[in-house]
Design an enzyme around this catalytic site. Sequence first.
Site, PDB file in Angstrom:
ATOM      1  CD  GLN A 180      -4.903  -0.133  -2.321  1.00 54.76           C
ATOM      2  OE1 GLN A 180      -4.068  -0.647  -1.598  1.00 54.76           O
ATOM      3  NE2 GLN A 180      -5.808  -0.841  -2.981  1.00 54.76           N
ATOM      4  CG  ASP A 224      -0.769   3.065  -1.308  1.00 55.13           C
ATOM      5  OD1 ASP A 224      -1.511   2.077  -1.463  1.00 55.13           O
ATOM      6  OD2 ASP A 224      -0.821   3.799  -0.307  1.00 55.13           O
TER       7      ASP A 224
END
EC number: 2.7.1.17
Length: 462
Positions: A69, A225
């Site tokens: 991210q 993720d």
Amino acid sequence: MTVVAGVDSSTQSCKIVVCDADTGTVLRQRQIPHHEGTEVPPGMWWEALRAACDRMMRDVEAIAVAGQQHGMVALDAAGQPVRDALLWNDTRSAEAAGQLVGELGGPQAWADAVGSVPLAAHTVAKLRWFADHEPELADKTVRVLLPHDYLTWQLRGGDPDTEPTTDRGDASGTGYWSPAAGAYRPDLLALAFRGRSPALPRVLAPAEIAGHTPGGRLVAAGTGDNAAAALGLGIGDGDVVVSLGTSGTVFTRATHPSADPSGAVNGFADATGAFLPLVCTLNAARVLDATAVLLGTDVSGLEVLAAQSPAGADGLTLLPYLAGERTPNLPHATGSLHGLRAHTMRPHHLARAAIEGMLCNIAEALDRLPTVPHRILLIGGASRSRLIAHAAATIFGRTVTVPNPSEYVALGAARQAAWALRGGPRPPRWPTPAGTEFHTLAAGVGAAVRQRYAEIRDTYYP
């Protein structure tokens, strides 16, 4: 059999799993390492993904990408990166984050606007740093993507005329998309980027199709993720996931958006249409890696040493802020070792202190979540150590469950690919991962270790 693929493009590597779309059974998998650093060429991720896919994609009908991210990928009009991507763990934007908090009216204003208060990790802070320090390159930027957005776009051909896409889970980590409203905040983007308004990827619904590869495979929306890990684990209400990767994350599923003005809890969205309140630390497995190097061994050797030290390491305590820290927000902090005496200056005590210091930091993150966990799931590479799992139960003061080893981020991406391929209101039902429960082996010791850790932390970082 219908076959799908899921990708985990993390800080360290690109992993791909190929699964049966009906059962989630992993048919084959591969991992390609990434180069180290806090800023990297985005093309490196694409090269690693192509290498990971080589000879793996036979019969695959759909693919989805989960990515690290927050990373800032800035593209010019030709679709080329104008600079290396700044990753989540690049802390040069800490001052910029503080500026933005003040300019909007304080932490509560940001929490109300986008569910999170900007820290160095968030894309919005990286854009401010970029605008202030590299304005000529910022002027060339016409699009801003996240790592998973970039790879999804490349899978679809990477044509500058093709509109990139993202999903609500990853968009919620930017600092300029509101999980509560389900929309971008162009005003916050312009605030961060000093009046510039680059194009942003279209936000897809959880099972929406991003497009197709040049060869005709379906490309799903993808996600961040942590949202992918939640999907791969199939977490439900009351489940809390503790992930021990390079960084540490603690997250749970929620039916309503959160807005924590302290900035500790990120009010993210998930990959199913719900929400994913999350606390992140910068220091988890990196603490073990660094300590192992110091002791002239590897992580396995570190565990062997730690097993020779009692719980509590005879009073030796490590503050594990080796990369600064995100939670608590101490971007310029350093690590420190306390309780040194002649009898504690031993490799086995240092090994145990490294593990416990890392877990004390994670335990404080766990305490910040707005939920009382019914079950704690421990994942990530470090969770595969029985000693670390028992130490986690001791420090947390709760039983922890370690799911059987699997690439849960990539598995979650594969499950999303199957969902996009088949459609429907819910992701396909894949079996809940089996796991092993670990209980504290030293009742009362965990609380004492945490108290000593907190006293030292408060002394140095009140």
